[in-house]
Scaffold this motif. Structure first.
Motif, PDB file in Angstrom:
ATOM      1  N   HIS A 285     -16.544 -57.939  24.075  1.00 59.18           N
ATOM      2  CA  HIS A 285     -15.194 -58.122  24.634  1.00 59.18           C
ATOM      3  C   HIS A 285     -14.198 -58.472  23.528  1.00 59.18           C
ATOM      4  N   ASP A 286     -14.383 -59.615  22.869  1.00 59.16           N
ATOM      5  CA  ASP A 286     -13.537 -60.018  21.741  1.00 59.16           C
ATOM      6  C   ASP A 286     -14.365 -59.969  20.468  1.00 59.16           C
ATOM      7  N   VAL A 287     -13.826 -59.315  19.459  1.00 63.62           N
ATOM      8  CA  VAL A 287     -14.479 -59.255  18.151  1.00 63.62           C
ATOM      9  C   VAL A 287     -13.439 -59.587  17.089  1.00 63.62           C
ATOM     10  N   VAL A 288     -13.922 -60.048  15.929  1.00 60.52           N
ATOM     11  CA  VAL A 288     -13.062 -60.335  14.775  1.00 60.52           C
ATOM     12  C   VAL A 288     -13.477 -59.386  13.658  1.00 60.52           C
ATOM     13  N   VAL A 289     -12.521 -58.572  13.193  1.00 62.84           N
ATOM     14  CA  VAL A 289     -12.747 -57.655  12.084  1.00 62.84           C
ATOM     15  C   VAL A 289     -12.165 -58.307  10.835  1.00 62.84           C
ATOM     16  N   THR A 290     -13.029 -58.588   9.867  1.00 62.67           N
ATOM     17  CA  THR A 290     -12.613 -59.251   8.622  1.00 62.67           C
ATOM     18  C   THR A 290     -12.723 -58.241   7.487  1.00 62.67           C
ATOM     19  N   THR A 291     -11.585 -57.987   6.797  1.00 60.76           N
ATOM     20  CA  THR A 291     -11.558 -57.079   5.647  1.00 60.76           C
ATOM     21  C   THR A 291     -11.494 -57.895   4.371  1.00 60.76           C
ATOM     22  N   THR A 292     -12.212 -57.446   3.360  1.00 63.47           N
ATOM     23  CA  THR A 292     -12.243 -58.111   2.058  1.00 63.47           C
ATOM     24  C   THR A 292     -11.850 -57.104   0.993  1.00 63.47           C
ATOM     25  N   ASP A 293     -10.929 -57.500   0.092  1.00 67.95           N
ATOM     26  CA  ASP A 293     -10.463 -56.581  -0.939  1.00 67.95           C
ATOM     27  C   ASP A 293     -11.274 -56.773  -2.219  1.00 67.95           C
ATOM     28  N   ALA A 317      -4.379 -50.942   8.996  1.00 68.59           N
ATOM     29  CA  ALA A 317      -3.543 -50.676   7.813  1.00 68.59           C
ATOM     30  C   ALA A 317      -3.652 -51.800   6.792  1.00 68.59           C
ATOM     31  N   VAL A 318      -4.760 -51.813   6.067  1.00 67.97           N
ATOM     32  CA  VAL A 318      -5.029 -52.825   5.040  1.00 67.97           C
ATOM     33  C   VAL A 318      -5.389 -52.087   3.759  1.00 67.97           C
ATOM     34  N   SER A 319      -4.827 -52.541   2.625  1.00 71.95           N
ATOM     35  CA  SER A 319      -5.064 -51.893   1.332  1.00 71.95           C
ATOM     36  C   SER A 319      -6.195 -52.568   0.573  1.00 71.95           C
ATOM     37  N   ASP A 320      -6.800 -51.793  -0.365  1.00 69.31           N
ATOM     38  CA  ASP A 320      -7.786 -52.295  -1.325  1.00 69.31           C
ATOM     39  C   ASP A 320      -9.019 -52.897  -0.626  1.00 69.31           C
ATOM     40  N   VAL A 321      -9.494 -52.221   0.395  1.00 66.54           N
ATOM     41  CA  VAL A 321     -10.625 -52.732   1.173  1.00 66.54           C
ATOM     42  C   VAL A 321     -11.929 -52.295   0.514  1.00 66.54           C
TER      43      VAL A 321
END
Length: 350
Positions: A285-293, A317-321
């Protein structure tokens, strides 16, 4: 001020022609020729006096003939002068002197000599030409008014010249470089915001391409439902954590070979896109997507999924992932015997 003898209009001293009637103002020393007077016969030379000796009878007719005045030639009637005064001499061709200032905005520009005249004049102040069809001098642009120094009037005798506003501003031409430098500094300070706005526009118009991770791992996996099944390209097999129920805190983490600009994350919840199989297991239902550069900086995004089979797309829309982790928070239809199933994860770059 000088008064025009033709129409009585008061004109500025120095103007050569009247602005109301166009009469030449510099003819005060000229005199008009005197008109012929009606008493002209009185000034004609008188006849010589008659002889004192009485004429003889034989010479009487001759004397009578000599005393008869000769017939006068017809004299033209005197021409009355115009009421406006003597006729002025022909107007000279006037050329604007070099020190003549240019026409001010709104002045009527004479088509013959090019000098400016106030709008109330009907004849040119220099050459006397008609100003009926004279165009008005245009107003210069704001940029020209800013960079052009206006002419200064000479101070009167004994007066000290006042400093111009340009001198107080330390030279107007320095104003342009100062403005350019200020704009450059402002653009330098806003480059991050401008770059962000440009990226948003490009993200909206760009068509993303799918990128596959080089590695994937999970916090835990139920038997037969390893982490790799979530990125195997099919939706009939799924990853599920070992713990049943909501499995809060369990995650999947994908690693990529090179940094990229992440546009979208697509999540296929449940065990299958088929409703019968979809309802057999719990769904996230609820998830957390964590992006790391590439510098190790992480950014978290909380996503809310609908309880329906099929792909659900989220624009990030996140850069340098370089790494993406999907962490479970809550789930639909949880129980101790059910596992939260994730059929597939897809990632798209720009």
């Amino acid at each position: 001020m000088v008064e025009c003898t033709a129409c009585g209009q008061r004109c500025e001293r120095g103007e050569q022609f009247c602005g109301s009637c166009g009469a030449y103002l510099d003819w005060s020393e000229e005199t008009a020729p005197a008109a012929p007077s009606a008493a002209a016969p009185a000034s004609a030379p008188t006849a010589p006096p008659a002889p004192t000796t009485p004429p003889t009878p034989a010479s009487a007719p001759v004397a009578a003939a000599t005393e008869q005045p000769a017939p006068e030639e017809p004299v033209a009637a005197p021409v009355q002068p115009l009421a406006a005064g003597p006729v002025p001499p022909p107007r000279p061709t006037v050329v604007r002197p070099p020190d003549e200032p240019p026409p001010a905005p709104g002045d009527l520009v004479c088509g013959q000599c090019g000098v400016g005249n106030v709008p109330t004049r009907r004849f040119c102040r220099r050459c006397g030409a008609s100003l009926a069809d004279a165009p008005a001098a245009p107003r210069p642009s704001w940029w020209r008014r800013l960079t052009t120094r206006s002419p200064r009037q000479a101070p009167a005798a004994g007066e000290r010249p006042a400093p111009s506003r340009w001198r107080r501003m330390r030279r107007p031409r320095l104003l342009v470089p100062v403005v350019i430098v200020a704009l450059g500094l402002a653009a330098f300070g806003l480059r991050g915001q401008i770059g962000g706005a440009t990226d948003k526009v490009r993200d909206r118009v760009a068509k993303g391409s799918q990128i596959h991770p080089v590695g994937v791992k999970a916090s835990s996996s139920a038997p037969g439902h390893a982490a790799g099944l979530a990125v195997d390209g099919t939706t009939d097999r799924y990853w599920a954590p070992a713990a049943g129920g909501a499995a809060a805190g369990q995650y999947l983490e994908a690693t990529f070979e090179q940094p990229f600009r992440l546009l979208d994350v697509v999540i296929h919840p449940g065990a299958s896109p088929v409703d019968e199989q979809f309802l057999k297991q719990a769904r996230p239902h609820d998830v957390v997507v964590t992006t790391t550069d590439s510098h190790g900086t992480s950014t978290a995004h909380t996503l809310h999924l609908a309880d329906s089979p099929g792909p659900q797309t989220f624009h990030l829309a996140v850069s340098d992932v370089t790494r993406i982790r999907v962490t479970l928070q809550t789930a639909y239809a949880t129980s101790g015997s059910r596992h939260v199933a994730v059929a597939e994860l897809e990632f798209f770059k720009r």
